[in-house]
Scaffold this motif. Structure first.
Motif: not given
Lengths: 96, 460, 373
Positions: B137-153, B164-171
């Motif tokens: 989340q911090i990477l998203f908030k501060t730098s707009g960074i997303v990962f195409e392959d992240v697995v949330l555990v 939800t936020q990653l989905i909204a960002a298209g990733s």
């Protein structure tokens, strides 16, 4: 690979292990490194195993790097500045 | 040395709201915060995020702009980039900023250092590419960074919010691996009725789950025996779910098992703490105005027990009202605010029951590394207990667990849980590491330069 | 309330209490140790770990020698290496005047018959300490000393003692000590303990026990401060002190550097709390950087202070009671008791078991604080 959702913003450059890295002005070294695909920022001082940013909020101390010759700096807490020379913190440099 | 009526450590929702309220009561107020900009982790970079990023992060994130705006307008002194490294019993605060140390004195101290993510020891959790969900989340908030392959555990509302936020960002995340046991839903259901006053949280939760479903993100429920594979970086996450072993290839794994109070300052000050079974964490003992057992030391926000951003803001204001009242200043109406805080908290028993940390995390296998800094395993901790080490501080002295640069933040709770289980006692009895200064590592040369105050302060 | 009877009741589960309990058990005594917190909770668990003969008060040198012999075979005694590393202890002279004082001391010791402290000239100092600052002119060394891990050591003594039948009652504060017939009765918050013999190893809290035995002495609680750095490249294999400024400096096997040397924090023995005073510890940082310029790069990760007892004359009480036969004291080690632990334990074990010892403990008699007639 990590991606950026927006292309805007001023870019600054620093080096990591001699490689040039582009960072958005105002972002931390750790964020810029992750965006550039560099997830390994140090070697464990105990076993030498690779480690990288974990918490991104200054708590875990996994992202320790050497900045302009000064060791033990937290990459997730330090804003990237133009011309910084950043290196991985290596195990053999901090302990025998 | 400069003195203030109130010194607040932390500029998240609690710290910002506390500062605004304290200033409006006429109290001299200083806010020290590690980050370059206000917001804390929940509203990280709220002042600089653009319209697009705010839209993706959702309405609740946008609330931070209002709080930060009021804080900026409040007249509170604010030192960003300030790392507090010691607070003594006289409420003298030493902090590092701009490469040197400074000292201030507080009549009242407000600890608004919020929460950290619960330690989640599991095989492979030290591999590069493995982070907390908060880090994603911090990477998203501060730098707009997303990962195409992240697995949330793991488990917890933050897992679903990040998804939800990653989905909204298209990733969208590659998968969600949730550790909540099936039986938990039934156990948690009995808290449902009581949670209804906080129906907005429930509605948000259901909406997040719907969004994940609609996006087609695979959700593996009731997962156990999770491990991360990889030689030098994360390569895959494996787990047991649906009666079989499963494996998902990914270079980015984000772990989460809820958040817990950041105890460093309240432990350093020898405030009393208690172990809360429902939150499964140590909380400082506080009164109805969030004053600790040490007079004049208050905890605002999640540091006094997890309540979320909205509660943190209200608790921050309440703390300032109480300090103003004690100082004989006009204070706001506390009773109404307390009722609001209680109403907002109605959802907590449900969330705490549903998202209690997984058994695997509380009782890691002997070979799993618990102290990341010093590479101490759960088995070594159990052996030390078997030899007769009675508690966390002896285990620390004996094994060096908790002695590395993170100073126990990443292992403390897990070490207490493991010792408690090995001795057959409650974590409350086992207790926690004693926290010693500096709160964050400090250059020896900076300590040597301590006391050489700048002329402005020396003249006072 | 339970009644327990033992040959010896030891008050205090620090290094001295555990060491004496072990030695008494080795001599066949039934021993119970009562400890108000947990074993090694205070200075015994968190001291700087120096195993040092160098620079001791002349009266302490013989018992320090005796203790050193045990340190060199510590694993045979307690089945644990205690993290003991043989290493030179070196006191650095920053000025010619400092070096002269060190030479005088070495000469005095030679006259007493002790050869373990040797003077180092400028080059010899650098042979042992390549990273030492240019301005240092020489030093005094005890080459066969070393350092150990304090908690591991005290814990090892406890475990070995327990394996020989010593019982440990922890979280059990001694409230009242009295003589009942031929026995001593110790009333604690967890019941009453009785023993034929009593040994007071109460550290900073020992003064109250002595007072109850009718021989009040002044024990000042102190909290010597220490700090530890993150791991650094290996640059120092000796334990380093300083002739004219307080310093105790060592690099551990893992690369961390532990710095202490006697600057004192705030000791609050009633609440078990010790507080660091950074305006004082600042000077320790300054001294370390002055002697080793490489320390400008060092990062402090933790600092602490263990509470211990200091006597008015800076040397301990190692003594039979002057008021109650069968009671003994070993406390007030004044910030330098860790190295003495194994040796003094042996002496106390002998004293308790036989009533006598040949060890030269007269300078440590409790009666030295008795007001004259």
């Amino acid at each position: 690979m990590p991606q950026r959702i927006d292309g805007s913003g001023e870019t600054i450059r620093f080096t990591f292990e001699g490689r040039e890295i582009a960072a958005r002005a105002g972002e931390t070294l750790a964020a810029a490194l992750i965006a550039a695909g560099e997830t390994t920022t140090r070697a464990s001082v105990v076993s030498g195993a690779p480690r990288g940013p974990y918490c991104m909020m200054g708590v875990c101390f996994e992202c320790l790097v050497e900045i302009d010759g000064v060791p033990n700096r937290q990459a997730c807490m330090i804003v990237a500045e133009p011309g910084m020379s950043v290196n991985r913190q290596k195990a053999d440099e901090v302990a025998a | 040395m400069n003195g203030y009526d109130v010194v607040i450590v932390g500029a998240g929702p609690a710290g910002m709201a506390c500062a605004s309220e304290a200033c409006s009561a006429g109290l001299s107020t200083l806010v020290l915060d590690e980050q370059p900009r206000p917001g804390g982790q929940i509203f990280r970079d709220i002042e600089v995020s653009d319209r697009k990023r705010r839209a993706l992060l959702g309405k609740d994130y946008g609330e931070g702009a209002r709080i930060a705006g009021a804080f900026r307008a409040s007249g509170a002194e604010y030192v960003p980039g300030a790392v507090v490294w010691n607070i003594d019993s006289a409420k003298r605060i030493d902090y590092s900023a701009g490469g040197r140390s400074h000292s201030v004195e507080a009549k009242s101290l407000v600890v608004a250092t919020g929460a950290i993510e619960r330690p989640t020891p599991m095989p492979g959790w030290t591999l590069p590419g493995v982070t907390t969900v908060g880090a994603v989340q911090i990477l998203f908030k501060t730098s707009g960074i997303v990962f195409e392959d992240v697995v949330l555990v793991g488990s917890g509302p933050l897992l679903w919010l990040a998804a939800t936020q990653l989905i909204a960002a298209g990733s969208p995340p590659k998968a969600i691996v949730e550790t909540v046991p099936k039986a938990r839903y039934r156990e948690a259901a009995r808290h449902f009725g009581k949670a209804l006053p906080a129906w907005r949280y429930l509605a948000k939760g259901f909406a997040m789950m719907r969004a994940v479903k609609k996006a087609g993100v695979p959700v593996h429920r009731d997962a156990t025996d999770i491990a991360i594979e990889g030689e030098t970086v994360a390569a895959a996450v494996t787990f047991a779910a649906g009666g079989r072993r499963q494996r998902i290839e990914t270079a980015h794994v984000a772990l989460h098992q809820g958040v817990v109070p950041n105890q460093q300052i309240t432990r350093l000050l020898n405030c009393q703490h208690r172990f809360d079974e429902s939150q499964r964490a140590f909380l400082p003992v506080v009164d109805e105005s969030f004053e600790t057992s040490v007079p004049g030391v208050f905890v605002a926000g999640d540091g006094a027990g997890i309540g979320g951003a909205k509660s943190a803001e209200m608790r921050g204001r309440l703390v300032a009202m109480r300090i103003a009242e004690k100082a004989g200043r006009p204070a706001g109406e506390a009773a109404k605010l307390r009722a609001e805080i209680a109403k907002d908290a109605a959802v907590r028993p449900l969330l705490e029951a549903l998202y209690a940390p997984s058994a695997d995390i509380l009782s890691p296998a002997d070979t799993t590394m618990v102290c990341r800094c010093e590479e101490i395993t759960a088995g070594q901790i159990r052996e030390a207990v078997a030899l007769g080490a009675p508690g966390p501080n002896q285990v620390k002295s004996f094994l060096r667990a908790g002695m590395g640069p993170c100073q126990g933040r990443m292992c403390g709770l897990a070490v207490s849980e493991i010792i408690a289980a090995a001795k057959g006692e409650t974590p409350s009895t086992t207790d926690y590491y004693r926290i010693r200064p500096p709160l964050k590592p400090l250059l020896l040369s900076e300590l040597a330069g301590l006391g050489a105050e700048e002329p402005r302060e020396a003249a006072e | 309330m339970t009644n327990r009877t033992a040959d010896l009741v030891v008050i205090g589960g620090g290094i001295h209490g555990c060491s004496a309990a072990l030695q008494a058990a080795m001599r066949g005594l039934e021993v119970v140790v009562i400890e108000k917190d947990t074993v090694a909770r205070h200075a015994s668990g968190v001291n700087a770990g120096g195993v040092r003969r160098l620079g001791r008060a002349y009266a302490e040198v013989p018992i320090s020698q005796r203790s050193m012999e045990i340190w060199h075979r510590i694993e045979e005694l307690v089945d644990d290496d205690c993290g003991f590393q043989r290493a030179p202890q070196i006191k650095v002279a920053e000025t010619d005047a400092d070096l002269r004082d060190l030479k005088d001391r070495a000469a005095h010791l030679r006259a007493m018959g002790f050869e373990h402290e040797v003077v180092l000239d400028r080059d010899e100092l650098r042979a042992h300490l390549p990273a030492v600052s240019e301005h240092c002119v020489g030093g005094l060394a005890s080459l066969e000393d070393g350092f150990a891990l304090p908690y591991q050591t005290t814990f090892a003594f406890q475990r070995k003692a327990r394996s020989l039948g010593v019982r440990f009652a922890e979280n059990c504060r001694a409230q009242q000590v009295e003589r009942i017939g031929s026995d001593f009765r110790v009333t604690t918050e967890r019941g009453v303990f009785t023993g034929r013999k009593l040994l007071n190893c109460g550290g900073a809290w020992a003064g109250e026990i002595a007072r109850q035995l009718g021989e009040p002495v002044e024990v000042e609680p102190t909290a010597p401060m220490m700090l530890v750095t993150s791991r650094m490249p290996r640059f120092c294999s000796a334990v380093v002190g300083n002739q004219s400024r307080p310093l105790s400096f060592k690099q551990m096997q893992n690369g961390t550097v532990v710095i202490g040397g006697g600057r004192r924090g705030r000791a609050l023995p009633d609440t078990n709390v010790s507080e660091l005073i950074f305006s004082e510890l600042r000077q320790t940082a300054e001294t370390a950087m002055a002697i080793f310029p490489i320390m400008r790069q060092a990062t402090i990760v933790r600092s602490w202070a263990g509470i211990e007892g200091r006597m008015p004359d800076g040397i301990p009480v190692i003594s039979p009671s002057s008021t109650e036969e069968g009671a003994y004291h070993a406390f007030g080690f004044s910030s330098h008791g860790f190295q003495l632990g194994p040796g003094v334990g042996e002496i106390m074990g002998e004293l308790v078991a036989t009533g006598a010892t040949n060890a030269p403990i007269a300078p440590f008699a409790i009666t030295r604080f008795t007001p004259g007639p």
